[in-house]
Motif scaffolding. Structure first.
Motif, PDB file in Angstrom:
ATOM      1  N   GLY A  16     -19.038 135.333  84.595  1.00  0.00           N
ATOM      2  CA  GLY A  16     -18.754 134.438  85.973  1.00  0.00           C
ATOM      3  C   GLY A  16     -17.872 133.466  85.797  1.00  0.00           C
ATOM      4  O   GLY A  16     -16.922 133.565  84.727  1.00  0.00           O
ATOM      5  N   SER A  17     -17.819 132.532  86.791  1.00  0.00           N
ATOM      6  CA  SER A  17     -16.575 131.381  86.723  1.00  0.00           C
ATOM      7  C   SER A  17     -17.120 129.946  87.097  1.00  0.00           C
ATOM      8  O   SER A  17     -18.249 129.914  87.773  1.00  0.00           O
ATOM      9  N   LEU A  18     -16.481 129.097  86.562  1.00  0.00           N
ATOM     10  CA  LEU A  18     -16.854 127.693  86.846  1.00  0.00           C
ATOM     11  C   LEU A  18     -15.263 126.905  86.976  1.00  0.00           C
ATOM     12  O   LEU A  18     -14.354 127.501  86.459  1.00  0.00           O
ATOM     13  N   ARG A  19     -15.350 125.767  87.720  1.00  0.00           N
ATOM     14  CA  ARG A  19     -14.307 124.961  87.841  1.00  0.00           C
ATOM     15  C   ARG A  19     -14.742 123.587  87.371  1.00  0.00           C
ATOM     16  O   ARG A  19     -15.723 123.011  88.135  1.00  0.00           O
ATOM     17  N   LEU A  20     -14.097 123.078  86.114  1.00  0.00           N
ATOM     18  CA  LEU A  20     -14.531 121.787  85.874  1.00  0.00           C
ATOM     19  C   LEU A  20     -13.312 120.995  86.684  1.00  0.00           C
ATOM     20  O   LEU A  20     -12.211 121.267  86.679  1.00  0.00           O
ATOM     21  N   SER A  21     -13.705 119.717  86.684  1.00  0.00           N
ATOM     22  CA  SER A  21     -12.939 118.463  87.403  1.00  0.00           C
ATOM     23  C   SER A  21     -13.014 117.473  86.364  1.00  0.00           C
ATOM     24  O   SER A  21     -14.215 117.136  85.696  1.00  0.00           O
ATOM     25  N   CYS A  22     -11.966 116.676  86.391  1.00  0.00           N
ATOM     26  CA  CYS A  22     -11.812 115.337  85.549  1.00  0.00           C
ATOM     27  C   CYS A  22     -11.381 114.319  86.369  1.00  0.00           C
ATOM     28  O   CYS A  22     -10.163 114.341  86.565  1.00  0.00           O
ATOM     29  N   ALA A  23     -11.941 113.443  86.799  1.00  0.00           N
ATOM     30  CA  ALA A  23     -11.568 112.299  87.621  1.00  0.00           C
ATOM     31  C   ALA A  23     -10.954 111.207  86.559  1.00  0.00           C
ATOM     32  O   ALA A  23     -11.798 110.794  85.957  1.00  0.00           O
ATOM     33  N   ALA A  24      -9.660 110.571  86.865  1.00  0.00           N
ATOM     34  CA  ALA A  24      -9.081 109.631  85.892  1.00  0.00           C
ATOM     35  C   ALA A  24      -9.088 108.358  86.893  1.00  0.00           C
ATOM     36  O   ALA A  24      -8.406 108.511  87.958  1.00  0.00           O
TER      37      ALA A  24
END
Length: 124
Positions: A16-24
């Motif tokens: 499967g797939s995932l998308r991680l985000s990182c808000a700065a």
């Protein structure tokens, strides 16, 4: 002060797939490299991917090359990690970090600000 907040982790089946985000936060986001690291239980933190401050320069660990893609949107102060073809060995807490300079580096000591991490679990 720079603050980083990861999101997007979860439980996914192998393949499967995932998308991680990182808000700065912070106005100088675009002048620094951003990286993703991960730490599995009982193991040391390891480099996953990094993106330089502009121009699209990227670096990947061999274990994720061809499966993961790092990208960034400087206008949104956000860096992403698209993870495809996930494997059980990708299970870890994933951290984003801001580099001390614009250069992509694989050492965690080249990064000075860290998020709290987001758990990624890949079931077989």
């Amino acid at each position: 002060q720079v603050q980083l907040a990861e999101s997007g982790g979860g439980l996914v089946q192998a393949g499967g797939s995932l998308r991680l985000s990182c808000a700065a936060s912070g106005r100088t986001f675009s002048s620094y490299a951003m990286g993703w690291f991960r730490q599995a239980p009982g193991k040391e933190r390891e480099f996953v991917a990094a993106h330089n401050w502009s121009g699209g320069g990227t670096s990947y660990a061999n274990s994720v090359k061809g499966r993961f893609t790092i990208s960034r949107d400087n206008a949104k102060n956000t860096v992403y990690l698209q993870m495809n073809s996930l494997k059980p060995e990708d299970t870890a807490v994933y951290y984003c970090a801001r580099g001390r300079t614009y250069e992509t580096r694989t050492s965690q000591y080249a990064y000075d600000y860290w998020g709290q991490g987001t758990q990624v679990t890949v079931s077989s």
